[in-house]
Scaffold this active site. Structure first.
Site, short mmCIF file in Angstrom:
data_model
loop_
_atom_site.label_atom_id
_atom_site.label_comp_id
_atom_site.label_asym_id
_atom_site.label_seq_id
_atom_site.Cartn_x
_atom_site.Cartn_y
_atom_site.Cartn_z
N GLY A 1 -15.16 24.58 -14.17
CA GLY A 1 -14.19 25.66 -14.02
C GLY A 1 -14.40 26.53 -12.81
O GLY A 1 -15.47 27.10 -12.65
N SER A 2 -13.43 26.67 -11.93
CA SER A 2 -13.65 27.39 -10.69
C SER A 2 -12.37 27.51 -9.88
O SER A 2 -11.28 27.35 -10.41
CB SER A 2 -14.72 26.66 -9.87
OG SER A 2 -14.53 25.27 -9.95
N ARG A 3 -12.52 27.75 -8.55
CA ARG A 3 -11.36 27.99 -7.70
C ARG A 3 -11.66 27.57 -6.26
O ARG A 3 -12.80 27.65 -5.80
CB ARG A 3 -11.04 29.48 -7.77
CG ARG A 3 -9.87 29.92 -6.92
CD ARG A 3 -9.57 31.36 -7.24
NE ARG A 3 -9.46 32.19 -6.05
CZ ARG A 3 -9.49 33.51 -6.07
NH1 ARG A 3 -9.64 34.16 -7.21
NH2 ARG A 3 -9.37 34.19 -4.95
#
Length: 227
Positions: free
Chosen positions: A187-189
């Site tokens: 999970g990240s960006r």
């Protein structure tokens, strides 16, 4: 295409550090209590799909900026690139792609060029969909020099669950558009900073496919102001 190819995707080598652990835990859960074992099966399948690394076909036309990540465009706004890249204080158009724990997390180069700087910065693990995550969260930033001399930046940002940013390239490495350069676990960006004057071709809420969805055209010019 075989039916199995639709569901069984290649797995990134990083996944071999986790999937066997999930499988062993699943076996133990079956031994303890069968319903827990089936929960372990679901988690093992999820872990395998998290590390999936499907082949992608990138647009062949030079000058296109393509998405570096699977996910949803969460923000498009002017922002100053990370100071550690030395790209100056002027705001550039930043396109943020948020990756949930169900997206493929292999990161791909948004364009062809040469890596001129890589800068890792430790930080917090706030929800990656928040604007302040670009400043406060752990991140790894890359500056890429385009064939025409302009620069573009792509930033890997850790999220609420992410605890490891991986970068597979070094300064001086040539990158092809769509080439794998990193991965963020759980999970990240990804933020992409476009060169000055290059307008985005995507909108907030749009679904992105890493290595395939066109984000901008380096040959395009901003639309004139209304009126």
């Amino acid at each position: 295409m075989r039916m199995s190819d639709t569901f069984l995707k290649p797995m990134h080598p990083e996944g071999w550090r986790f999937v066997p652990v999930f499988a062993v835990v699943t076996a133990l859960l079956f031994w303890l209590w069968e319903p827990l074992g089936w929960l372990g099966v679901l988690l093992t399948v999820w872990c395998y799909y998290f590390f999936r690394d499907p082949e992608r076909v990138s647009p062949a036309r030079p000058g296109l900026v393509i998405s570096p990540a699977d996910g949803i465009v969460s923000m498009i706004e002017p922002a100053v690139p990370p100071a550690e890249l030395g790209m100056g204080p002027e705001p550039l158009t930043r396109i943020s792609v948020f990756m949930s724990v169900f997206n493929c997390h292999v990161n791909r180069s948004p364009c062809a060029g040469e890596v001129t700087a890589i800068a890792y910065r430790p930080g917090k693990f706030l929800n990656a969909s928040l604007d302040k995550a670009s400043v406060d969260n752990e991140r790894n930033s890359l500056a890429i020099r385009l064939p025409d001399g302009r620069q573009l930046a792509v930033v890997q940002i850790a999220g609420l669950v992410a605890r490891r940013i991986l970068c597979f390239v070094k300064v001086g490495a040539p990158l092809a558009a769509g080439e794998r350069f990193g991965l963020i676990r759980f999970g990240s960006r990804l933020d992409t900073y476009l060169p000055p004057g290059v307008p985005p071709l995507v909108r907030v809420g749009q679904t992105m496919v890493a290595g395939e969805t066109v984000m901008a055209d380096l040959a395009a010019h901003p639309a004139p102001p209304a009126g």
